[in-house]
Write an enzyme that holds these catalytic residues in place. Sequence first.
Site, PDB file in Angstrom:
ATOM      1  N   GLY A  16      10.273   6.494  13.652  1.00 37.07           N
ATOM      2  CA  GLY A  16      11.154   5.938  14.680  1.00 37.07           C
ATOM      3  C   GLY A  16      12.011   4.813  14.141  1.00 37.07           C
ATOM      4  N   GLY A  20      16.046   0.019  17.265  1.00 39.76           N
ATOM      5  CA  GLY A  20      15.067  -0.757  18.003  1.00 39.76           C
ATOM      6  C   GLY A  20      13.984  -1.384  17.154  1.00 39.76           C
ATOM      7  NE  ARG A  41      14.701  12.859  18.119  1.00 38.33           N
ATOM      8  CZ  ARG A  41      14.914  12.986  19.416  1.00 38.33           C
ATOM      9  NH1 ARG A  41      14.816  14.186  19.985  1.00 38.33           N
ATOM     10  NH2 ARG A  41      15.215  11.933  20.143  1.00 38.33           N
ATOM     11  CG  ASN A  90       8.412   2.124  16.129  1.00 45.15           C
ATOM     12  OD1 ASN A  90       8.206   1.257  16.972  1.00 45.15           O
ATOM     13  ND2 ASN A  90       9.592   2.736  16.028  1.00 45.15           N
ATOM     14  CE1 TYR A 155       5.801   4.495  26.321  1.00 41.81           C
ATOM     15  CE2 TYR A 155       5.265   2.963  28.094  1.00 41.81           C
ATOM     16  CZ  TYR A 155       5.696   3.189  26.806  1.00 41.81           C
ATOM     17  OH  TYR A 155       6.025   2.130  25.994  1.00 41.81           O
ATOM     18  N   GLY A 186       5.775  -6.033  25.073  1.00 40.58           N
ATOM     19  CA  GLY A 186       6.241  -5.862  26.441  1.00 40.58           C
ATOM     20  C   GLY A 186       7.653  -5.319  26.396  1.00 40.58           C
TER      21      GLY A 186
END
Length: 266
Positions: A16, A20, A41, A90, A155, A186
């Site tokens: 990932g 982010g 990806r 991640n 989730y 968070g």
Amino acid sequence: MSLPTPAAAHVALVTGASGGIGEELARELARRGHEVVLVARSRDRLEALAAELPVPAHVVVADLSDAAARAGLPAELERRGLVVDVLVNNAGSSTLGPVSRSDADAELRMVALDVGAVVDLCSRFVPGMVARGRGAVLNVASTAAFQPLPGQAAYGASKAFVLSYSRSLVAELRGSGVTATVLCPGPVDTGFGEAAGFDRDDFEKALPRPMWVAARDVARAGVAGLDAGRAVVVPGAVNRVGAVLAARAPQGLLARVLATAHPGLR
């Protein structure tokens, strides 16, 4: 310290990594001198990040919700002569809304990524770390792991799995020369909420501003915690207090209260 000493062709694999928290985790590990493998990806984003980093960076394009793609990673890295010393799980996604209106395929794709990829990659790379007597694993969960999450039921449950799995991994690895940490952020302004289907205003109203931590700060806290050998890292004082309170609250009552406020159930 728990992070292995950086060495040529010994890499930190970050899933990932195209944006982010994952991008910032790759930057932080590179800043500490670790050669990195960037997995996601989006080839364009990975290659742009690789070009910026001050260490050798290797791009692997893969959809980690696909079991075959995950299974091919060890052989691909072996072909490139790379050894995974640090594994950062991640990559993740979320769905939004009640189970009664959920799409089964979307839910299962999310679980395959948020849970399946963590288990799969740990099973593929941790044995080599233990055999070498050096290594570190950072699994990214969420503060959602400490509580039920109506409106994002699968989730929240996926992140609770990652938290429990990682705590068990910490205990199993004690004395092996390999360490594990679970990072539980968070809310972070990465576009994750919008990708899940949140309206930005509703997302911010449901999660007060003091809870928000920048992706860079989350990454630094995670890598520092991994290096210090901490089992669980929750970035942000407000989030740490919230996680403790959520874990100790009566879970049925907490679920009912949260169900009245979650934007996904409106």
